[in-house]
Design an enzyme around this catalytic site. Structure first.
Site, PDB file in Angstrom:
ATOM      1  N   GLY A   1       7.281  -3.413  -6.602  1.00  0.00           N
ATOM      2  CA  GLY A   1       6.456  -2.884  -5.518  1.00  0.00           C
ATOM      3  C   GLY A   1       5.072  -2.510  -6.023  1.00  0.00           C
ATOM      4  O   GLY A   1       4.174  -3.345  -6.133  1.00  0.00           O
ATOM      5  N   GLY A   2       4.894  -1.243  -6.390  1.00  0.00           N
ATOM      6  CA  GLY A   2       3.579  -0.715  -6.781  1.00  0.00           C
ATOM      7  C   GLY A   2       2.855  -1.555  -7.832  1.00  0.00           C
ATOM      8  O   GLY A   2       1.653  -1.803  -7.703  1.00  0.00           O
TER       9      GLY A   2
ATOM     10  N   HIS B   1      15.726  -4.002   2.852  1.00  0.00           N
ATOM     11  CA  HIS B   1      15.059  -3.072   1.938  1.00  0.00           C
ATOM     12  C   HIS B   1      15.400  -1.643   2.370  1.00  0.00           C
ATOM     13  O   HIS B   1      15.518  -1.360   3.567  1.00  0.00           O
ATOM     14  CB  HIS B   1      13.542  -3.301   1.973  1.00  0.00           C
ATOM     15  CG  HIS B   1      12.826  -2.591   0.875  1.00  0.00           C
ATOM     16  ND1 HIS B   1      12.546  -1.241   0.924  1.00  0.00           N
ATOM     17  CD2 HIS B   1      12.349  -3.029  -0.323  1.00  0.00           C
ATOM     18  CE1 HIS B   1      11.916  -0.884  -0.184  1.00  0.00           C
ATOM     19  NE2 HIS B   1      11.787  -1.951  -0.956  1.00  0.00           N
TER      20      HIS B   1
ATOM     21  N   GLU C   1      13.686   0.892   2.675  1.00  0.00           N
ATOM     22  CA  GLU C   1      12.724   1.487   3.619  1.00  0.00           C
ATOM     23  C   GLU C   1      13.029   1.048   5.048  1.00  0.00           C
ATOM     24  O   GLU C   1      12.843   1.811   5.996  1.00  0.00           O
ATOM     25  CB  GLU C   1      11.292   1.108   3.212  1.00  0.00           C
ATOM     26  CG  GLU C   1      10.879   1.834   1.940  1.00  0.00           C
ATOM     27  CD  GLU C   1       9.797   1.142   1.120  1.00  0.00           C
ATOM     28  OE1 GLU C   1       9.175   0.177   1.609  1.00  0.00           O
ATOM     29  OE2 GLU C   1       9.593   1.566  -0.036  1.00  0.00           O
TER      30      GLU C   1
ATOM     31  N   GLY D   1       9.278   3.547  -6.088  1.00  0.00           N
ATOM     32  CA  GLY D   1       7.983   4.202  -5.879  1.00  0.00           C
ATOM     33  C   GLY D   1       7.874   5.588  -6.489  1.00  0.00           C
ATOM     34  O   GLY D   1       6.949   6.336  -6.160  1.00  0.00           O
TER      35      GLY D   1
ATOM     36  N   GLU E   1      18.396  -1.965  -5.958  1.00  0.00           N
ATOM     37  CA  GLU E   1      17.265  -1.045  -5.959  1.00  0.00           C
ATOM     38  C   GLU E   1      17.766   0.377  -5.696  1.00  0.00           C
ATOM     39  O   GLU E   1      17.961   0.751  -4.526  1.00  0.00           O
ATOM     40  CB  GLU E   1      16.287  -1.416  -4.842  1.00  0.00           C
ATOM     41  CG  GLU E   1      15.685  -2.791  -5.005  1.00  0.00           C
ATOM     42  CD  GLU E   1      14.311  -2.839  -4.370  1.00  0.00           C
ATOM     43  OE1 GLU E   1      13.340  -3.006  -5.115  1.00  0.00           O
ATOM     44  OE2 GLU E   1      14.205  -2.651  -3.154  1.00  0.00           O
TER      45      GLU E   1
ATOM     46  N   SER F   1      10.334   0.988  -9.681  1.00  0.00           N
ATOM     47  CA  SER F   1       9.342   1.413 -10.665  1.00  0.00           C
ATOM     48  C   SER F   1       9.275   0.491 -11.884  1.00  0.00           C
ATOM     49  O   SER F   1       9.083   0.949 -13.017  1.00  0.00           O
ATOM     50  CB  SER F   1       9.592   2.869 -11.081  1.00  0.00           C
ATOM     51  OG  SER F   1       9.474   3.716  -9.952  1.00  0.00           O
TER      52      SER F   1
ATOM     53  N   ASN G   1       6.715  -7.225  -3.831  1.00  0.00           N
ATOM     54  CA  ASN G   1       6.840  -6.692  -2.469  1.00  0.00           C
ATOM     55  C   ASN G   1       5.634  -5.799  -2.204  1.00  0.00           C
ATOM     56  O   ASN G   1       5.572  -4.682  -2.702  1.00  0.00           O
ATOM     57  CB  ASN G   1       8.147  -5.889  -2.343  1.00  0.00           C
ATOM     58  CG  ASN G   1       8.276  -5.233  -0.985  1.00  0.00           C
ATOM     59  OD1 ASN G   1       7.589  -5.620  -0.037  1.00  0.00           O
ATOM     60  ND2 ASN G   1       9.157  -4.246  -0.879  1.00  0.00           N
ATOM     61  N   TRP G   2       4.720  -6.314  -1.414  1.00  0.00           N
ATOM     62  CA  TRP G   2       3.483  -5.565  -1.165  1.00  0.00           C
ATOM     63  C   TRP G   2       3.635  -4.488  -0.093  1.00  0.00           C
ATOM     64  O   TRP G   2       2.710  -3.710   0.137  1.00  0.00           O
ATOM     65  CB  TRP G   2       2.358  -6.525  -0.744  1.00  0.00           C
ATOM     66  CG  TRP G   2       1.819  -7.354  -1.862  1.00  0.00           C
ATOM     67  CD1 TRP G   2       2.171  -7.300  -3.185  1.00  0.00           C
ATOM     68  CD2 TRP G   2       0.816  -8.363  -1.757  1.00  0.00           C
ATOM     69  NE1 TRP G   2       1.443  -8.220  -3.900  1.00  0.00           N
ATOM     70  CE2 TRP G   2       0.605  -8.890  -3.043  1.00  0.00           C
ATOM     71  CE3 TRP G   2       0.075  -8.892  -0.699  1.00  0.00           C
ATOM     72  CZ2 TRP G   2      -0.318  -9.906  -3.304  1.00  0.00           C
ATOM     73  CZ3 TRP G   2      -0.837  -9.902  -0.949  1.00  0.00           C
ATOM     74  CH2 TRP G   2      -1.027 -10.398  -2.242  1.00  0.00           C
ATOM     75  N   LYS G   3       4.756  -4.504   0.606  1.00  0.00           N
ATOM     76  CA  LYS G   3       4.976  -3.540   1.703  1.00  0.00           C
ATOM     77  C   LYS G   3       3.791  -3.624   2.676  1.00  0.00           C
ATOM     78  O   LYS G   3       3.239  -4.704   2.871  1.00  0.00           O
ATOM     79  CB  LYS G   3       5.165  -2.130   1.156  1.00  0.00           C
ATOM     80  CG  LYS G   3       6.154  -2.108  -0.005  1.00  0.00           C
ATOM     81  CD  LYS G   3       6.570  -0.729  -0.406  1.00  0.00           C
ATOM     82  CE  LYS G   3       7.387  -0.808  -1.680  1.00  0.00           C
ATOM     83  NZ  LYS G   3       8.137   0.394  -1.948  1.00  0.00           N
TER      84      LYS G   3
END
Ligand code: PEP
Length: 257
Positions: free
Chosen positions: A233-234, A94, A96, A172, A166, A212, A9-11
């Site tokens: 993600g990151g 998600h 966010e 993150g 999640e 993470s 997930n590159w956001k």
């Protein structure tokens, strides 16, 4: 044995040019992934990703979708638009989007249903906040988000979904859930799915952990019985680091009865 599922997930990161460069590097370092790998770039980079991924074993996903096929919905992107670009998966709900864009359980359920009905595999995200966990409400929150997200899905639709657990406090932050903590929640999710669908269907729904995940901890999650993969993600933003996540993931023994 079966492949784990790894979703990047590159956001809101990477232009089309950066996507092109990422994919060229990833293709060089990972020729035959022992995992089902899905890359979810921003909408504006889907075309570049689609072109770059042609002829590779990697799949394309989107980070969100609107429920109707077309019409006066300024700023929205529909399922046919995504499918035209080779998108096969879509993230729904998600944390966010729940928090920053006030998406409700009902909005998310409509996305999950529309995706199932019109040829995309939805990845339904659920997870508790740190306050929920401290107050001992983890299972309650997760079960509520799950039942609302899968509301009125039939067996055929249920076989198309994936669930990502999640915990919001792990996203993150570098403060990943311990594999055993994640497994406990995944077992709760699996049980709830068995209540909603046949045992066979519930057993086959992939449950991903997200929060993470990195090259050093991915292996420990995939050892757990009910963790079938990860939403990353990151650690999916750098091609070398994401290649290591893929390489350090392991085939899953089919331990579930
Ligand atoms: C995510 O964006 O869903 C996520 C899990 O991010 P990170 O891996 O950076 O915690």
């Amino acid at each position: 044995m079966r492949y784990p599922i790894l979703v990047a997930n590159w956001k809101m990161n990477k232009t089309a040019a950066e996507t092109d460069s990422f994919i060229s590097q990833l293709k060089k370092s990972v020729k035959k992934p022992q995992a089902t790998v899905v890359i979810c770039p921003p909408f504006t980079a889907l075309q570049a990703a689609h072109a770059g991924l042609k002829g590779t074993p990697f799949f394309l996903g989107a980070q969100d979708v609107y429920v109707l096929p077309k019409g006066p919905f300024t700023g929205e992107i529909s399922i046919p638009m995504l499918r035209e670009l080779g998108v096969k998966f879509v993230i729904a709900g998600h944390s966010e989007r729940r928090k920053s864009f006030k998406e409700s359980d009902n909005d998310i359920n409509l996305k999950v249903k529309a995706a199932c009905e019109h040829g995309l595999k939805p990845i339904l995200c659920i997870g508790e906040s740190w306050d929920d966990r401290k107050e001992g409400k983890t299972n309650e929150v997760v079960e509520k988000q799950l039942s609302a997200g899968i509301e009125s899905l039939d067996e055929r639709e249920a076989r198309k979904i994936l669930i990502a657990y999640e915990p919001v406090w792990a996203i993150g932050t570098g403060n990943n859930a311990q594999p055993g903590q994640a497994q406990d929640v995944h077992a709760t999710i699996r049980k709830a799915l068995e209540g909603a669908f046949s045992k066979e269907t519930a057993k086959g729904i992939p449950l991903l952990y997200g929060g993470s995940v990195n090259p050093s901890n991915i292996g420990s999650y995939l050892k757990e019985k009910d963790i079938d993969g990860a939403l990353v993600g990151g650690a999916s933003l750098d091609p070398g680091e994401f290649a290591s996540v893929i390489q350090n993931s392991r085939m899953k023994a089919d331990a579930r009865q």
